[in-house]
Structures are given as structure tokens and as C-alpha cells.
Design a protein around this motif. Structure first.
Motif, PDB file in Angstrom:
ATOM      1  N   TRP A  73      35.096  48.662  33.315  1.00  0.00           N
ATOM      2  CA  TRP A  73      35.433  49.140  34.652  1.00  0.00           C
ATOM      3  C   TRP A  73      36.942  49.205  34.826  1.00  0.00           C
ATOM      4  CZ3 TRP A  73      32.522  51.510  38.045  1.00  0.00           C
ATOM      5  CH2 TRP A  73      32.916  51.587  39.374  1.00  0.00           C
ATOM      6  N   PHE A  74      37.414  50.074  35.697  1.00  0.00           N
ATOM      7  CA  PHE A  74      38.842  50.316  35.898  1.00  0.00           C
ATOM      8  C   PHE A  74      39.603  49.099  36.394  1.00  0.00           C
ATOM      9  CE2 PHE A  74      42.227  51.704  38.865  1.00  0.00           C
ATOM     10  CZ  PHE A  74      43.074  52.263  37.952  1.00  0.00           C
ATOM     11  N   SER A  75      39.047  48.371  37.325  1.00  0.00           N
ATOM     12  CA  SER A  75      39.813  47.303  37.969  1.00  0.00           C
ATOM     13  C   SER A  75      38.980  46.042  38.126  1.00  0.00           C
ATOM     14  CB  SER A  75      40.271  47.771  39.350  1.00  0.00           C
ATOM     15  OG  SER A  75      40.936  46.749  40.030  1.00  0.00           O
ATOM     16  N   LEU A  76      39.511  44.919  37.709  1.00  0.00           N
ATOM     17  CA  LEU A  76      38.796  43.659  37.878  1.00  0.00           C
ATOM     18  C   LEU A  76      38.994  43.050  39.261  1.00  0.00           C
ATOM     19  CD1 LEU A  76      39.346  41.980  34.412  1.00  0.00           C
ATOM     20  CD2 LEU A  76      37.305  43.098  35.274  1.00  0.00           C
ATOM     21  N   PRO A  77      40.222  42.706  39.661  1.00  0.00           N
ATOM     22  CA  PRO A  77      40.358  41.996  40.936  1.00  0.00           C
ATOM     23  C   PRO A  77      40.385  42.926  42.142  1.00  0.00           C
ATOM     24  CG  PRO A  77      42.497  42.186  39.920  1.00  0.00           C
ATOM     25  CD  PRO A  77      41.494  42.781  38.954  1.00  0.00           C
ATOM     26  N   TYR A  78      40.179  42.330  43.284  1.00  0.00           N
ATOM     27  CA  TYR A  78      40.322  42.976  44.587  1.00  0.00           C
ATOM     28  C   TYR A  78      41.774  43.358  44.802  1.00  0.00           C
ATOM     29  CZ  TYR A  78      40.290  43.067  49.740  1.00  0.00           C
ATOM     30  OH  TYR A  78      40.416  43.409  51.055  1.00  0.00           O
ATOM     31  N   TRP A  79      42.016  44.552  45.288  1.00  0.00           N
ATOM     32  CA  TRP A  79      43.366  44.976  45.664  1.00  0.00           C
ATOM     33  C   TRP A  79      43.389  45.134  47.166  1.00  0.00           C
ATOM     34  CZ3 TRP A  79      44.459  49.679  41.959  1.00  0.00           C
ATOM     35  CH2 TRP A  79      44.488  49.236  40.644  1.00  0.00           C
ATOM     36  N   ASP A  80      44.383  44.604  47.840  1.00  0.00           N
ATOM     37  CA  ASP A  80      44.471  44.723  49.298  1.00  0.00           C
ATOM     38  C   ASP A  80      44.444  46.172  49.755  1.00  0.00           C
ATOM     39  OD1 ASP A  80      44.528  42.003  49.731  1.00  0.00           O
ATOM     40  OD2 ASP A  80      46.716  41.904  49.703  1.00  0.00           O
ATOM     41  N   HIS A  81      45.111  47.057  49.025  1.00  0.00           N
ATOM     42  CA  HIS A  81      45.197  48.459  49.449  1.00  0.00           C
ATOM     43  C   HIS A  81      44.011  49.303  48.960  1.00  0.00           C
ATOM     44  CE1 HIS A  81      47.050  48.404  45.503  1.00  0.00           C
ATOM     45  NE2 HIS A  81      46.929  49.707  45.434  1.00  0.00           N
ATOM     46  N   ILE A  82      43.189  48.775  48.067  1.00  0.00           N
ATOM     47  CA  ILE A  82      41.994  49.472  47.592  1.00  0.00           C
ATOM     48  C   ILE A  82      40.858  48.449  47.474  1.00  0.00           C
ATOM     49  CG2 ILE A  82      41.043  51.061  45.900  1.00  0.00           C
ATOM     50  CD1 ILE A  82      43.885  51.441  44.808  1.00  0.00           C
ATOM     51  N   PRO A  83      40.330  47.964  48.582  1.00  0.00           N
ATOM     52  CA  PRO A  83      39.351  46.872  48.519  1.00  0.00           C
ATOM     53  C   PRO A  83      38.035  47.226  47.846  1.00  0.00           C
ATOM     54  CG  PRO A  83      39.559  47.710  50.741  1.00  0.00           C
ATOM     55  CD  PRO A  83      40.634  48.361  49.933  1.00  0.00           C
ATOM     56  N   SER A  84      37.693  48.500  47.748  1.00  0.00           N
ATOM     57  CA  SER A  84      36.396  48.863  47.190  1.00  0.00           C
ATOM     58  C   SER A  84      36.386  48.970  45.678  1.00  0.00           C
ATOM     59  CB  SER A  84      35.939  50.202  47.771  1.00  0.00           C
ATOM     60  OG  SER A  84      36.772  51.256  47.322  1.00  0.00           O
ATOM     61  N   LEU A  85      37.551  48.969  45.033  1.00  0.00           N
ATOM     62  CA  LEU A  85      37.613  49.301  43.611  1.00  0.00           C
ATOM     63  C   LEU A  85      37.368  48.133  42.661  1.00  0.00           C
ATOM     64  CD1 LEU A  85      38.064  51.777  41.883  1.00  0.00           C
ATOM     65  CD2 LEU A  85      40.485  51.260  41.852  1.00  0.00           C
ATOM     66  N   GLY A  86      37.745  46.943  43.017  1.00  0.00           N
ATOM     67  CA  GLY A  86      37.633  45.798  42.116  1.00  0.00           C
ATOM     68  C   GLY A  86      36.210  45.320  41.917  1.00  0.00           C
ATOM     69  N   LEU A  87      36.007  44.520  40.882  1.00  0.00           N
ATOM     70  CA  LEU A  87      34.693  43.944  40.598  1.00  0.00           C
ATOM     71  C   LEU A  87      34.461  42.649  41.369  1.00  0.00           C
ATOM     72  CD1 LEU A  87      34.273  44.491  36.754  1.00  0.00           C
ATOM     73  CD2 LEU A  87      33.423  45.890  38.646  1.00  0.00           C
ATOM     74  N   TYR A  88      35.529  42.028  41.860  1.00  0.00           N
ATOM     75  CA  TYR A  88      35.352  40.800  42.633  1.00  0.00           C
ATOM     76  C   TYR A  88      36.439  40.654  43.685  1.00  0.00           C
ATOM     77  CZ  TYR A  88      38.871  38.992  39.378  1.00  0.00           C
ATOM     78  OH  TYR A  88      40.003  38.813  38.629  1.00  0.00           O
ATOM     79  N   HIS A  89      36.098  39.931  44.743  1.00  0.00           N
ATOM     80  CA  HIS A  89      37.028  39.556  45.810  1.00  0.00           C
ATOM     81  C   HIS A  89      37.615  38.199  45.459  1.00  0.00           C
ATOM     82  CE1 HIS A  89      35.726  42.710  48.550  1.00  0.00           C
ATOM     83  NE2 HIS A  89      34.476  42.392  48.317  1.00  0.00           N
ATOM     84  N   PRO A  90      38.676  37.774  46.164  1.00  0.00           N
ATOM     85  CA  PRO A  90      39.184  36.424  45.934  1.00  0.00           C
ATOM     86  C   PRO A  90      38.071  35.397  46.139  1.00  0.00           C
ATOM     87  CG  PRO A  90      40.703  37.664  47.309  1.00  0.00           C
ATOM     88  CD  PRO A  90      39.458  38.502  47.163  1.00  0.00           C
ATOM     89  N   GLY A  91      38.084  34.384  45.343  1.00  0.00           N
ATOM     90  CA  GLY A  91      37.086  33.329  45.509  1.00  0.00           C
ATOM     91  C   GLY A  91      36.505  32.801  44.230  1.00  0.00           C
ATOM     92  N   PRO A  92      36.101  33.484  43.261  1.00  0.00           N
ATOM     93  CA  PRO A  92      35.797  34.916  43.216  1.00  0.00           C
ATOM     94  C   PRO A  92      34.375  35.202  43.702  1.00  0.00           C
ATOM     95  CG  PRO A  92      35.527  34.043  41.031  1.00  0.00           C
ATOM     96  CD  PRO A  92      35.950  32.888  41.934  1.00  0.00           C
ATOM     97  N   VAL A  93      34.234  36.275  44.425  1.00  0.00           N
ATOM     98  CA  VAL A  93      32.947  36.742  44.925  1.00  0.00           C
ATOM     99  C   VAL A  93      32.775  38.177  44.460  1.00  0.00           C
ATOM    100  CG1 VAL A  93      31.606  37.255  46.992  1.00  0.00           C
ATOM    101  CG2 VAL A  93      33.091  35.240  46.945  1.00  0.00           C
ATOM    102  N   ALA A  94      31.673  38.471  43.814  1.00  0.00           N
ATOM    103  CA  ALA A  94      31.450  39.814  43.273  1.00  0.00           C
ATOM    104  C   ALA A  94      31.340  40.854  44.382  1.00  0.00           C
ATOM    105  CB  ALA A  94      30.193  39.842  42.421  1.00  0.00           C
ATOM    106  N   THR A  95      31.937  42.004  44.154  1.00  0.00           N
ATOM    107  CA  THR A  95      31.780  43.155  45.038  1.00  0.00           C
ATOM    108  C   THR A  95      30.467  43.852  44.651  1.00  0.00           C
ATOM    109  OG1 THR A  95      32.894  44.648  43.514  1.00  0.00           O
ATOM    110  CG2 THR A  95      34.286  43.501  45.147  1.00  0.00           C
ATOM    111  N   PRO A  96      30.010  44.851  45.421  1.00  0.00           N
ATOM    112  CA  PRO A  96      28.824  45.598  44.995  1.00  0.00           C
ATOM    113  C   PRO A  96      28.993  46.216  43.595  1.00  0.00           C
ATOM    114  CG  PRO A  96      29.197  46.010  47.302  1.00  0.00           C
ATOM    115  CD  PRO A  96      30.385  45.219  46.801  1.00  0.00           C
ATOM    116  N   ALA A  97      30.183  46.713  43.284  1.00  0.00           N
ATOM    117  CA  ALA A  97      30.427  47.251  41.946  1.00  0.00           C
ATOM    118  C   ALA A  97      30.351  46.144  40.900  1.00  0.00           C
ATOM    119  CB  ALA A  97      31.782  47.946  41.887  1.00  0.00           C
ATOM    120  N   GLY A  98      30.875  44.966  41.222  1.00  0.00           N
ATOM    121  CA  GLY A  98      30.823  43.830  40.300  1.00  0.00           C
ATOM    122  C   GLY A  98      29.407  43.365  40.040  1.00  0.00           C
ATOM    123  N   GLU A  99      28.585  43.322  41.074  1.00  0.00           N
ATOM    124  CA  GLU A  99      27.179  42.937  40.899  1.00  0.00           C
ATOM    125  C   GLU A  99      26.451  43.951  40.026  1.00  0.00           C
ATOM    126  OE1 GLU A  99      25.747  42.584  44.885  1.00  0.00           O
ATOM    127  OE2 GLU A  99      26.830  40.699  45.236  1.00  0.00           O
TER     128      GLU A  99
END
Length: 80
Positions: A47-73
Motif C-alpha cells: 500500500w502507498f502509505s502506512l501512517p495516518y497523515w493529518d492532511h490526508i486522513p483517508s490514505l494511511g493504513l492506521y491512525h495514531p494508537g495504532p488503530v487500523a483504518t478501513p484500508a488497513g483492515e
């Protein structure tokens, strides 16, 4: 020869770029990873991006914590 697909994600580069929301990224990650799992010529994918980016919150595989995003899951379910 087998290929490696690197840095893939759902981005519309011609729109500025435009990044779809987290739910759409998750749908895309699930469908595209399933497709690549079935293609014998694709040996690896990432995948293109692993962590959450403040300016592109939908792109990363996980949010801080870490908590998986829908793409990460979706990526994890596919074996990524």
C-alpha cells in the motif's frame, strides 16, 4: 516474470490530487488486494502509505494508537 506492485492507493491525481474518504479507500483496498492475490504474475504488493497523515486522513493504513483504518483492515484481511 513476477512483478511487485508498490505504492498503490485510490488517488485521483488529475483532480488536484483528490483522496476519497476512508470507507471508499477500504473498499478499494479490499477489491484490489483480492484481485492481486489472484494474479499469478503479482508476487508482492504494498500500500502507498502506512501512517495516518493529518492532511490526508483517508490514505494511511492506521491512525495514531495504532488503530487500523478501513484500508488497513482490508489490507490485513488480504494478507498484506
Amino acid at each position: 516474470m513476477p512483478i511487485w506492485v508498490t505504492e498503490w492507493a485510490l488517488i485521483d491525481w488529475f483532480a488536484g490530487p483528490d483522496y476519497p474518504d476512508s470507507a471508499r479507500q477500504g473498499e478499494y483496498a479490499e477489491a484490489s488486494a483480492a484481485m492481486m492475490e489472484e494474479l499469478s504474475i503479482v508476487e508482492r504488493y504494498a500500500w502507498f502509505s502506512l501512517p495516518y497523515w493529518d492532511h490526508i486522513p483517508s490514505l494511511g493504513l492506521y491512525h495514531p494508537g495504532p488503530v487500523a483504518t478501513p484500508a488497513g483492515e482490508a489490507y490485513a484481511r488480504a494478507g498484506g
